[in-house]
Scaffold this motif. Structure first.
Motif, mmCIF file in Angstrom:
data_model
loop_
_atom_site.group_PDB
_atom_site.id
_atom_site.type_symbol
_atom_site.label_atom_id
_atom_site.label_comp_id
_atom_site.label_asym_id
_atom_site.label_seq_id
_atom_site.Cartn_x
_atom_site.Cartn_y
_atom_site.Cartn_z
ATOM 1 N N VAL A 208 -4.033 9.549 4.343
ATOM 2 C CA VAL A 208 -3.827 10.414 3.247
ATOM 3 C C VAL A 208 -2.263 9.973 2.570
ATOM 4 O O VAL A 208 -1.451 9.971 3.316
ATOM 5 C CB VAL A 208 -3.870 11.799 3.727
ATOM 6 C CG1 VAL A 208 -3.544 12.820 2.478
ATOM 7 C CG2 VAL A 208 -5.149 12.395 4.366
ATOM 8 N N ARG A 209 -2.167 9.986 1.389
ATOM 9 C CA ARG A 209 -1.110 9.505 0.486
ATOM 10 C C ARG A 209 -0.509 10.539 -0.455
ATOM 11 O O ARG A 209 -1.489 11.330 -1.053
ATOM 12 C CB ARG A 209 -1.233 7.888 0.036
ATOM 13 C CG ARG A 209 -2.000 7.091 0.950
ATOM 14 C CD ARG A 209 -2.421 6.032 0.253
ATOM 15 N NE ARG A 209 -3.214 5.228 1.106
ATOM 16 C CZ ARG A 209 -2.865 4.029 1.834
ATOM 17 N NH1 ARG A 209 -1.499 3.849 1.838
ATOM 18 N NH2 ARG A 209 -3.529 3.260 2.512
ATOM 19 N N PHE A 210 0.744 10.357 -0.724
ATOM 20 C CA PHE A 210 1.450 10.954 -1.832
ATOM 21 C C PHE A 210 1.002 10.155 -3.049
ATOM 22 O O PHE A 210 0.380 8.890 -2.821
ATOM 23 C CB PHE A 210 2.747 10.976 -1.856
ATOM 24 C CG PHE A 210 3.341 11.946 -0.762
ATOM 25 C CD1 PHE A 210 3.237 13.231 -0.860
ATOM 26 C CD2 PHE A 210 3.953 11.313 0.409
ATOM 27 C CE1 PHE A 210 3.699 14.235 0.349
ATOM 28 C CE2 PHE A 210 4.405 12.044 1.464
ATOM 29 C CZ PHE A 210 4.051 13.577 1.125
ATOM 30 N N THR A 211 1.006 10.641 -4.299
ATOM 31 C CA THR A 211 0.796 9.817 -5.466
ATOM 32 C C THR A 211 1.456 8.378 -5.501
ATOM 33 O O THR A 211 1.115 7.619 -6.056
ATOM 34 C CB THR A 211 1.039 10.680 -6.672
ATOM 35 O OG1 THR A 211 2.432 11.175 -6.774
ATOM 36 C CG2 THR A 211 0.120 11.772 -6.963
ATOM 37 N N SER A 212 2.507 8.375 -4.945
ATOM 38 C CA SER A 212 3.447 7.040 -4.724
ATOM 39 C C SER A 212 2.824 6.067 -4.016
ATOM 40 O O SER A 212 3.163 4.974 -3.710
ATOM 41 C CB SER A 212 4.986 7.545 -4.220
ATOM 42 O OG SER A 212 4.829 8.000 -2.800
ATOM 43 N N GLY A 213 1.815 6.574 -3.171
ATOM 44 C CA GLY A 213 1.126 5.543 -2.141
ATOM 45 C C GLY A 213 1.725 5.814 -0.770
ATOM 46 O O GLY A 213 1.356 5.263 0.277
ATOM 47 N N GLU A 214 2.898 6.510 -0.645
ATOM 48 C CA GLU A 214 3.399 6.659 0.807
ATOM 49 C C GLU A 214 2.753 7.667 1.702
ATOM 50 O O GLU A 214 1.806 8.658 1.122
ATOM 51 C CB GLU A 214 4.829 7.344 0.767
ATOM 52 C CG GLU A 214 5.385 7.556 1.746
ATOM 53 C CD GLU A 214 6.849 8.219 1.581
ATOM 54 O OE1 GLU A 214 7.632 8.620 2.901
ATOM 55 O OE2 GLU A 214 7.277 8.414 0.730
ATOM 56 N N PRO A 215 2.446 7.412 2.811
ATOM 57 C CA PRO A 215 1.364 8.048 3.820
ATOM 58 C C PRO A 215 2.232 9.673 3.996
ATOM 59 O O PRO A 215 3.435 9.515 4.184
ATOM 60 C CB PRO A 215 1.258 7.340 5.036
ATOM 61 C CG PRO A 215 1.588 6.071 4.556
ATOM 62 C CD PRO A 215 2.694 6.126 3.517
ATOM 63 N N THR A 216 1.205 10.433 3.756
ATOM 64 C CA THR A 216 1.940 11.866 4.289
ATOM 65 C C THR A 216 1.939 12.164 5.645
ATOM 66 O O THR A 216 2.709 13.302 5.987
ATOM 67 C CB THR A 216 0.870 12.902 3.689
ATOM 68 O OG1 THR A 216 -0.304 12.946 4.404
ATOM 69 C CG2 THR A 216 0.627 12.726 2.343
ATOM 70 N N GLY A 217 1.493 11.423 6.315
ATOM 71 C CA GLY A 217 1.134 11.648 7.782
ATOM 72 C C GLY A 217 0.096 12.059 8.415
ATOM 73 O O GLY A 217 -0.502 11.887 9.519
ATOM 74 N N LEU A 218 -1.061 12.416 7.329
ATOM 75 C CA LEU A 218 -2.393 12.813 7.738
ATOM 76 C C LEU A 218 -3.388 11.573 7.759
ATOM 77 O O LEU A 218 -3.250 10.677 7.022
ATOM 78 C CB LEU A 218 -3.013 13.730 6.748
ATOM 79 C CG LEU A 218 -2.306 15.232 6.741
ATOM 80 C CD1 LEU A 218 -2.741 15.944 5.591
ATOM 81 C CD2 LEU A 218 -2.737 15.965 8.301
ATOM 82 N N LEU A 219 -4.264 11.553 8.987
ATOM 83 C CA LEU A 219 -5.230 10.484 9.134
ATOM 84 C C LEU A 219 -6.298 11.017 9.349
ATOM 85 O O LEU A 219 -6.675 12.108 10.107
ATOM 86 C CB LEU A 219 -4.842 9.439 10.180
ATOM 87 C CG LEU A 219 -3.351 9.092 10.177
ATOM 88 C CD1 LEU A 219 -2.890 8.223 11.533
ATOM 89 C CD2 LEU A 219 -3.113 7.868 9.028
ATOM 90 N N ILE A 220 -7.477 10.583 8.689
ATOM 91 C CA ILE A 220 -8.742 11.177 8.546
ATOM 92 C C ILE A 220 -9.746 10.243 9.135
ATOM 93 O O ILE A 220 -9.999 8.891 8.935
ATOM 94 C CB ILE A 220 -9.291 11.472 7.214
ATOM 95 C CG1 ILE A 220 -8.319 12.555 6.763
ATOM 96 C CG2 ILE A 220 -10.840 12.205 7.508
ATOM 97 C CD1 ILE A 220 -8.781 12.980 5.353
ATOM 98 N N ASP A 221 -10.620 10.622 10.365
ATOM 99 C CA ASP A 221 -11.483 9.948 11.015
ATOM 100 C C ASP A 221 -11.165 8.508 11.458
ATOM 101 O O ASP A 221 -10.272 8.418 12.073
ATOM 102 C CB ASP A 221 -12.857 9.646 10.097
ATOM 103 C CG ASP A 221 -13.774 11.133 9.873
ATOM 104 O OD1 ASP A 221 -13.940 11.842 11.224
ATOM 105 O OD2 ASP A 221 -13.939 11.751 8.959
#
Length: 573
Positions: A208-221
């Motif tokens: 999961v990323r911000f619009t800038s492409g930087e990861p928010t810290g959330l990872l899915i599956d």
């Protein structure tokens, strides 16, 4: 002739003298022991629900050598009471078969009990406080692990690394969501794992990323595997302690048998389940430390390893350990917006969910497992995922021929119109978790819309009406192990804060809910010849409730267990 009669008379006199010298025999013990074996334990004056249709109710039960000797009224059992028999007068209290939880991650749950507990947290501030407290008690550089959070409880906002970064500058953090299909990493953990703006999403997963492409810290599956490989392995001793904690917790809730689907999730290693089998379960069994019975499922990819093991040792390793089958994942979860649907999520119009394994691989692995007689269970939550698995199962049946498979779909939460009938037609077990609907009632409406959520969610009665097979479980530690709570939920379907039932047409009767935790659950994992009902010859696993009326049990805010017996021996308290 006279001499012959004299000899006979003398002999008779001697025999009578010997008999007269013997102590009087107790009529219901030594003299009758050849007719009625003596019981170790007799339960009497109880309201016994047997889960056996040939004798649904009884007031007494005799147990010998860990198995049910006889069930019925006391007059039919009293001749089994001897000097060494313990009699338990329950004064009208309810007795039921030991509950079978059809879907747990047992060692994961035991580990979670010693980590940051975020289940039930309903405010961001409390989320942050619990992490801060864990950091205070941790060594610099050590991992802060935990989970159980549900963003729907605080309004839906997803957590970000920035929530905890300030307080964890020297400690990597990984906190899994309640469903195990999403987790939050802090910036230290992301850096350790090499997850950056340029990292690509793996198949079946999302960074999961911000619009800038930087990861928010959330990872899915399956994106979680990018980080999980960086977390130090849990020691053997920690896992053994986790089994002990988990087993005691299960017994406290009346659970005597679990189907353990292991520590395997999308993104984790298939080796974990096998390491736990070798390091924990086999050790506990050989050292006499098993407290509950376990039916183990292993990753589908390792079907040949399981087949070879069953060929060598059989399916029943001991009275405690059964080798069940293999399990895979078709999709993610509703809460993580990764369950696979025909229509997009209402709150993400371009997202239909994730398919975590391709159709061809899943079909080939299932065909191979089925050819060697293994039971197959596949996780499917979204309506499209459930139909994909049913289509695939039907193809396997057509290719490999007819046999008693008892294939399972784990969760079966959201079904398209007509799908419940397919479960019945194909004789597929729906392994479902009633307590999940308490968490999903509001979020399903937000994510799917009212119409879709109302028509297709947790269709327990529809499945039964279509001759589907229901097996109830908890998915612990996603939800707590609590069969009495699950029974109440299946009967009432009233989420927290609601005054009315969610989809009342899908409520179940008490009898159907009890069966789903007992005899139907046993049949769903091929253990119904030994477990699931209080029937003559079966293992004497049973639970005593502190009430004499089911009405009283159901109105309790937190229904409790008075005692749990495993093999006729009290295991709790």
């Amino acid at each position: 002739m006279n001499n012959f009669l004299t000899v006979v008379s003398a002999s008779v006199a001697v025999v009578l003298a010997i008999i007269a010298s013997l102590p009087l025999l107790k009529p219901n013990h030594q003299l009758l022991s050849w007719r009625s074996p003596m019981a170790d334990l007799v339960v009497k004056n109880a309201k016994i629900y047997t889960s056996d249709e040939s004798l649904p109710f009884a007031d007494s039960m005799a147990v010998r050598s860990g198995r049910v000797l006889r069930v019925g009224n006391y007059s039919s059992i009293k001749d089994m009471v001897g000097d060494g028999t313990k009699e338990l007068d329950l004064m009208g209290k309810i007795v039921i078969p030991g509950f079978i939880d059809s879907h747990v991650h047992l060692i994961s749950g035991g580990l979670q009990m010693a980590r940051v507990e975020l289940r039930g947290v309903s405010q961001k501030d409390e989320f942050v406080r619990r992490v801060k407290e864990a950091v205070r008690n941790a060594n610099q550089g050590s991992w802060i692990l935990g989970g159980g959070w549900n963003n729907d409880l605080w309004g839906g906002e997803l957590p970000m690394a920035s929530w905890v970064d300030d307080m964890t500058p020297y400690n990597p953090v990984w906190l899994s969501r309640m469903d195990g299909h999403m987790g939050l990493a802090n910036s230290v953990a992301l850096k350790l794992a090499g997850i950056t703006t340029s990292s690509e999403d793996p198949n079946g997963g999302t960074i999961v990323r911000f619009t800038s492409g930087e990861p928010t810290g959330l990872l899915i599956d399956s994106a979680m595997k990018l980080l999980l490989l960086s977390i130090p392995e849990v020691s053997v001793e920690e896992r053994r302690e986790a089994l002990s904690r988990a087993s005691n917790h299960a017994l406290m809730r009346g659970v005597t048998t679990v189907v353990d689907v292991g520590r395997y999730f999308p993104g984790t290693s298939v080796k974990l389940s096998w390491e736990d089998f070798s390091d924990v379960y086999k050790w506990a069994d050989s050292s006499g430390k098993m407290m509950i019975r376990v039916c183990l499922f292993f990753p589908l990819e390792t079907w040949l390893q399981l087949h070879n093991l069953i060929t060598k040792v059989g399916r029943t390793m001991s009275q405690w350990i059964y080798l069940g089958g293999v399990k895979a994942f078709a999709d993610g979860s509703l809460g993580s917006n990764s369950a696979l649907f025909y229509e997009p999520y209402a709150d993400e119009p371009h997202n239909y969910g994730l398919q975590v394994i391709d159709n061809e691989s899943l079909l080939n692995l299932t065909l191979a497992s089925d050819r060697v007689g293994l039971q197959v269970a596949i996780h499917a939550i979204g309506d499209r995922a459930n139909d994909l698995i049913l289509d695939m199962y039907e193809s396997v049946f057509s290719t490999n021929g007819v046999r008693d498979r008892r294939f399972r779909i784990e969760h079966a939460q959201h079904l398209a119109p007509g799908t419940p009938a397919r479960f019945g037609k194909l004789e597929i077990v729906a392994s479902v978790q009633p307590e999940h609907l308490l968490d999903d009632a509001e979020s399903a409406t937000k994510k799917l819309g009212i119409d879709r959520a109302q028509k297709g969610s947790y269709l327990f009665r529809s499945l039964l009406a279509s001759n589907g097979q229901l097996a109830f479980g908890s998915d612990w530690p996603v939800a707590d192990i609590h069969p009495l709570g699950g029974i109440k939920t299946a009967m009432k379907r009233i989420p927290p804060g609601w005054d009315i039932a969610w989809i009342p047409s899908e409520t179940l009767s008490l009898n159907d809910a009890l069966k789903a935790y007992t005899i139907s659950a046993a049949r769903a994992c091929f253990l119904d010849s030994d477990l699931g009902s209080l029937s003559q010859g079966k293992l004497a696993d049973f639970v005593i409730l502190p009430r004499d009326s089911w009405d009283d049990v159901m109105v309790e805010r937190s229904a409790s267990i008075e005692a749990t017996y495993v093999g006729g021996v009290q295991a709790y308290p």
